[in-house]
Design an enzyme around this catalytic site. Structure first.
Site, PDB file in Angstrom:
ATOM      1  N   LYS A 208       0.842  -1.200   0.000  1.00 44.52           N
ATOM      2  CA  LYS A 208       0.000   0.000   0.000  1.00 44.52           C
ATOM      3  C   LYS A 208       0.877   1.250   0.000  1.00 44.52           C
ATOM      4  O   LYS A 208       0.692   2.147  -0.799  1.00 44.52           O
ATOM      5  CB  LYS A 208      -0.923  -0.030   1.231  1.00 44.52           C
ATOM      6  CG  LYS A 208      -1.789   1.191   1.378  1.00 44.52           C
ATOM      7  CD  LYS A 208      -2.754   1.053   2.539  1.00 44.52           C
ATOM      8  CE  LYS A 208      -3.398   2.402   2.831  1.00 44.52           C
ATOM      9  NZ  LYS A 208      -4.345   2.355   3.942  1.00 44.52           N
ATOM     10  N   GLU A 214      10.365  -4.823   4.538  1.00 46.59           N
ATOM     11  CA  GLU A 214      10.387  -6.224   4.111  1.00 46.59           C
ATOM     12  C   GLU A 214      10.091  -6.342   2.619  1.00 46.59           C
ATOM     13  O   GLU A 214      10.795  -7.033   1.874  1.00 46.59           O
ATOM     14  CB  GLU A 214       9.322  -7.034   4.874  1.00 46.59           C
ATOM     15  CG  GLU A 214       9.598  -7.228   6.343  1.00 46.59           C
ATOM     16  CD  GLU A 214       9.037  -6.107   7.207  1.00 46.59           C
ATOM     17  OE1 GLU A 214       8.814  -4.986   6.691  1.00 46.59           O
ATOM     18  OE2 GLU A 214       8.841  -6.352   8.409  1.00 46.59           O
ATOM     19  N   GLY A 280      -4.845  -1.827   5.057  1.00 46.48           N
ATOM     20  CA  GLY A 280      -4.097  -2.978   4.556  1.00 46.48           C
ATOM     21  C   GLY A 280      -4.815  -4.292   4.815  1.00 46.48           C
ATOM     22  O   GLY A 280      -4.925  -5.153   3.943  1.00 46.48           O
ATOM     23  N   ARG A 281      -5.348  -4.451   6.022  1.00 48.69           N
ATOM     24  CA  ARG A 281      -5.974  -5.732   6.384  1.00 48.69           C
ATOM     25  C   ARG A 281      -7.378  -5.875   5.795  1.00 48.69           C
ATOM     26  O   ARG A 281      -8.034  -6.890   6.015  1.00 48.69           O
ATOM     27  CB  ARG A 281      -5.985  -5.889   7.903  1.00 48.69           C
ATOM     28  CG  ARG A 281      -6.575  -4.706   8.661  1.00 48.69           C
ATOM     29  CD  ARG A 281      -6.193  -4.771  10.142  1.00 48.69           C
ATOM     30  NE  ARG A 281      -6.654  -3.621  10.911  1.00 48.69           N
ATOM     31  CZ  ARG A 281      -5.980  -2.481  11.030  1.00 48.69           C
ATOM     32  NH1 ARG A 281      -4.837  -2.317  10.404  1.00 48.69           N
ATOM     33  NH2 ARG A 281      -6.455  -1.480  11.781  1.00 48.69           N
ATOM     34  N   GLU A 366      -4.932  -6.499  14.804  1.00 48.52           N
ATOM     35  CA  GLU A 366      -4.400  -5.183  14.430  1.00 48.52           C
ATOM     36  C   GLU A 366      -5.531  -4.152  14.548  1.00 48.52           C
ATOM     37  O   GLU A 366      -5.293  -2.984  14.830  1.00 48.52           O
ATOM     38  CB  GLU A 366      -3.829  -5.213  13.000  1.00 48.52           C
ATOM     39  CG  GLU A 366      -2.751  -4.174  12.765  1.00 48.52           C
ATOM     40  CD  GLU A 366      -2.006  -4.346  11.445  1.00 48.52           C
ATOM     41  OE1 GLU A 366      -2.601  -4.081  10.384  1.00 48.52           O
ATOM     42  OE2 GLU A 366      -0.825  -4.716  11.461  1.00 48.52           O
ATOM     43  N   HIS A 397      -6.324 -33.111  17.792  1.00 49.33           N
ATOM     44  CA  HIS A 397      -5.229 -33.931  18.313  1.00 49.33           C
ATOM     45  C   HIS A 397      -4.100 -33.067  18.876  1.00 49.33           C
ATOM     46  O   HIS A 397      -2.986 -33.550  19.040  1.00 49.33           O
ATOM     47  CB  HIS A 397      -4.703 -34.850  17.212  1.00 49.33           C
ATOM     48  CG  HIS A 397      -5.734 -35.856  16.786  1.00 49.33           C
ATOM     49  ND1 HIS A 397      -5.873 -37.077  17.395  1.00 49.33           N
ATOM     50  CD2 HIS A 397      -6.708 -35.790  15.846  1.00 49.33           C
ATOM     51  CE1 HIS A 397      -6.870 -37.741  16.838  1.00 49.33           C
ATOM     52  NE2 HIS A 397      -7.402 -36.972  15.890  1.00 49.33           N
ATOM     53  N   LYS A 521       9.331  -1.111  14.223  1.00 47.52           N
ATOM     54  CA  LYS A 521       9.911  -0.799  12.906  1.00 47.52           C
ATOM     55  C   LYS A 521      11.009   0.243  13.046  1.00 47.52           C
ATOM     56  O   LYS A 521      12.094   0.116  12.482  1.00 47.52           O
ATOM     57  CB  LYS A 521       8.838  -0.220  11.972  1.00 47.52           C
ATOM     58  CG  LYS A 521       7.806  -1.186  11.464  1.00 47.52           C
ATOM     59  CD  LYS A 521       6.965  -0.451  10.413  1.00 47.52           C
ATOM     60  CE  LYS A 521       5.673  -1.131  10.097  1.00 47.52           C
ATOM     61  NZ  LYS A 521       4.783  -0.343   9.253  1.00 47.52           N
TER      62      LYS A 521
HETATM   63  O1  F6P Z   1       3.040  -2.805   9.752  1.00 48.92           O
HETATM   64  C1  F6P Z   1       1.688  -3.042   9.626  1.00 48.92           C
HETATM   65  C2  F6P Z   1       1.207  -2.733   8.245  1.00 48.92           C
HETATM   66  O2  F6P Z   1       1.103  -1.372   8.086  1.00 48.92           O
HETATM   67  C3  F6P Z   1      -0.104  -3.426   7.977  1.00 48.92           C
HETATM   68  O3  F6P Z   1      -1.187  -2.741   8.450  1.00 48.92           O
HETATM   69  C4  F6P Z   1      -0.054  -3.558   6.506  1.00 48.92           C
HETATM   70  O4  F6P Z   1      -0.997  -4.482   6.060  1.00 48.92           O
HETATM   71  C5  F6P Z   1       1.376  -4.004   6.314  1.00 48.92           C
HETATM   72  O5  F6P Z   1       2.093  -3.242   7.246  1.00 48.92           O
HETATM   73  C6  F6P Z   1       1.957  -3.830   4.949  1.00 48.92           C
HETATM   74  O6  F6P Z   1       1.955  -2.493   4.538  1.00 48.92           O
HETATM   75  P1  F6P Z   1       2.162  -2.095   3.030  1.00 48.92           P
HETATM   76  O7  F6P Z   1       1.060  -2.706   2.226  1.00 48.92           O
HETATM   77  O8  F6P Z   1       2.141  -0.598   3.008  1.00 48.92           O
HETATM   78  O9  F6P Z   1       3.493  -2.634   2.578  1.00 48.92           O
END
Ligand code: F6P
Length: 557
Positions: A208, A214, A280-281, A366, A397, A521
């Site tokens: 987003k 990452e 995002g979620r 979240e 199990h 972060k």
């Molecule tokens: O760190 C949490 C977050 O902001 C989530 O809410 C989001 O889904 C994820 O990181 C990834 O963010 P992006 O889509 O901006 O890479």
């Protein structure tokens, strides 16, 4: 901005406190005394059949929970969300995932702009791209059609796509597969690419913000992998501009930050946008679902969106007394705030839903893991539960022991599917029926338990009787669906989105921000130089962190 209502000050809360105080849970007795209990507490929403009867409720409790929803202003807040008001106050944003699945031709004006035509323009672009990849018209730099799409994203830019891709495996085009890289552990990208043909691989960088450490790191690693492999095999000349033809043919992006996409070297023509009013979620139904649209095709993706929309309409239009997401959300409040239940299990009896609990962890935790309300004041109750689960009988199990006989109450949602993707038989046994029998047996065992007399009557020696008693009165909700179709998966996701929303409204929190992920972060960026050998940065860390880094430095070969 309206102020959150403190739920504990409402008449309904006072009444629920009294009802809880005098409640003597007795699911055996309640079912025996009322033949219509199952019917009275079973509801439907879209294709979802939802049986709440094995919960620790009676008609009075359920209607008082509805009163509480009413008294905290659930309806007004819901309507504000659907109308595009900035209910995400800490980020000053509208919350409009529902617009992502609104049908073409409808209208929703937000901040002066009708967002629905824009949503459908992007969808058309995603669908055209998906068709090109699926038909083989989109080829890699050496002319090969694409056989693997690799989604690079994390959090909402990963969990939704991977969960839905897994859930809809029978709908995936044969010969086309998707993979998902999320973790910054370099193992993830290395393992997911090691057996791929770079000439037939397409990366979708989904972020987003297009700033996530990452995702951008993994995208750069993937770009290096692609170019190295193509050069090694002679597919492209050494020294070719990495931002050139190969990247253009093998990388597309999904983001709200199209300028940053271009800076990464991806042609904005090959980028799919969305908007800051999509959390995002809550974004698998936006262009973030491009990997899914490629895998299952535009028609199935459209059915998936239609499933969400059906539940949106149900949530927006159904009176609270039979509004399934509202009732399930209020039940969660009942357990969280009155029974002090700290966790909630979601147990899909559907192997294809094996990533659904992980997906729900981000959606619910979240969203509702907050200690302050949307006006900045402290919350007045406990908030978000820990959501967790595993599919099917695997959990039986493993951890069901604690759910049946442990000291804490863990409300569980069971999800079952009438029609299996694989109707296999074992001799005379339909294996799916055996599977569902386990679902039904578990919910009955949790509800009705087994008394000491019943255990004794089986010939159990007295000394062992207590260990074999099941208290019962362990609450479950049973959700049945006709089949795991794209539409039903959309319905299930929307159901939990609105459950999460309902709980957040009662607690008065902003369920759409996520400031709690920021500190870690920031610190990771500060600590990274110390890990890489900067002694000055190391000296600034606490003694525990210094020792950990020193251990790492000493051990690293
Ligand atoms: O760190 C949490 C977050 O902001 C989530 O809410 C989001 O889904 C994820 O990181 C990834 O963010 P992006 O889509 O901006 O890479």
């Amino acid at each position: 901005m309206s102020q959150p209502v403190d739920p504990t000050t409402t008449p309904a809360w006072a009444r629920l406190t009294t009802l809880y105080g005098s409640l003597e849970p007795d699911l055996r007795g309640w079912f025996a005394a009322d033949q219509s209990r199952a019917k009275s507490f079973t509801f439907s929403a879209g294709d979802l059949y939802v049986d709440l009867s094995k919960n620790l409720i009676n008609a009075d409790i359920l209607s008082t929970l509805v009163d509480l929803a009413d008294q905290v202003g659930l309806v007004a807040r819901r309507d504000a969300m659907f109308a595009g008001e900035h209910i995400n106050v800490t980020e000053d944003r509208a919350v409009l995932h529902a617009a992502l699945r609104a049908p073409e031709g409808s209208s929703l004006v937000v901040d002066g702009v009708d967002v629905i035509p824009e949503v459908h323009q992007v969808l058309a672009k995603v669908y055209a791209f998906a068709d090109k990849v699926r038909s083989g018209e989109w080829v890699g730099v050496t002319g090969k059609p694409i056989t693997t799409v690799v989604n690079i994203g994390i959090g909402g830019s990963d969990l939704g796509p991977v969960m839905v891709y897994e859930a809809l495996q029978p709908y995936v085009k044969p010969g086309l597969k998707a993979r998902f890289v999320s973790n910054i552990d370099p193992t993830d990208v290395a393992e997911k690419t090691k057996d791929l043909d770079p000439e037939a691989t397409l990366f979708i960088v989904a972020s987003k913000t297009f700033t996530t450490l990452e995702t951008l790191t993994n995208a750069r690693l993937a770009r290096s992998w692609l170019l190295d492999k193509l050069r090694e095999s002679g597919a492209i000349e050494a020294g070719d501009d990495p931002a050139g033809a190969a990247v253009a043919k093998h990388f597309v992006a999904v983001s709200t930050a199209l300028d940053k996409v271009a800076a990464f070297g991806i042609d904005p023509e090959n980028a799919f946008g969305f908007w800051d009013w999509v959390g995002g979620r809550y974004s698998v139904d936006s262009a973030i679902g491009t990997s899914v649209a490629v895998a299952i095709g535009p028609a199935n993706f459209a059915d998936f969106l239609a499933g969400f929309h059906a539940i949106d309409r149900h949530f927006a239009e159904t009176e609270l007394a039979s509004n399934v997401p509202a009732l399930m959300g209020m039940l969660n409040v009942w357990y969280r705030n009155f029974f002090n239940a700290g966790s909630h299990a979601v147990l899909p009896y559907a192997q294809f839903l094996h990533r659904f609990p992980a997906y729900l962890q981000q959606l619910t935790m979240e969203s509702n893991g907050k200690s302050v309300r949307y006006d900045g004041s402290p919350v007045t109750t406990e908030t978000g539960e820990v959501f967790w689960g595993e599919p099917g009988t695997n959990g039986q199990h493993a951890f069901y022991q604690l759910i049946h006989q442990g000291t804490q109450l863990i409300p569980c949602d069971f999800i079952g599917v009438a029609n299996p993707a694989y109707p296999l038989v074992d001799g005379d046994n339909d294996v799916h029926e055996l599977f569902l029998a386990n679902f039904f047996a578990q919910t009955a065992a949790l509800a009705f338990g087994k008394t000491a007399d019943e255990v004794r009557a089986e010939g159990t020696p007295d000394a062992i009787v207590p260990a074999r008693v099941f208290s019962g009165n362990r609450p479950t909700t049973s959700i049945m669906v006709p089949e795991l179709s794209p539409r039903v998966v959309g319905e299930l996701i929307a159901l939990y989105e609105h459950i999460t929303f309902t709980e957040g409204v009662v607690w008065g929190i902003d369920s759409f921000d996520q400031w709690g992920v920021e500190l870690g972060k920031q610190l990771a960026l500060q600590i990274a130089p110390a890990v890489s050998g900067d002694d000055e940065a190391l000296a600034k860390q606490d003694s525990s962190t210094q020792a950990l880094i020193n251990y790492y430095r000493a051990q690293r070969r």
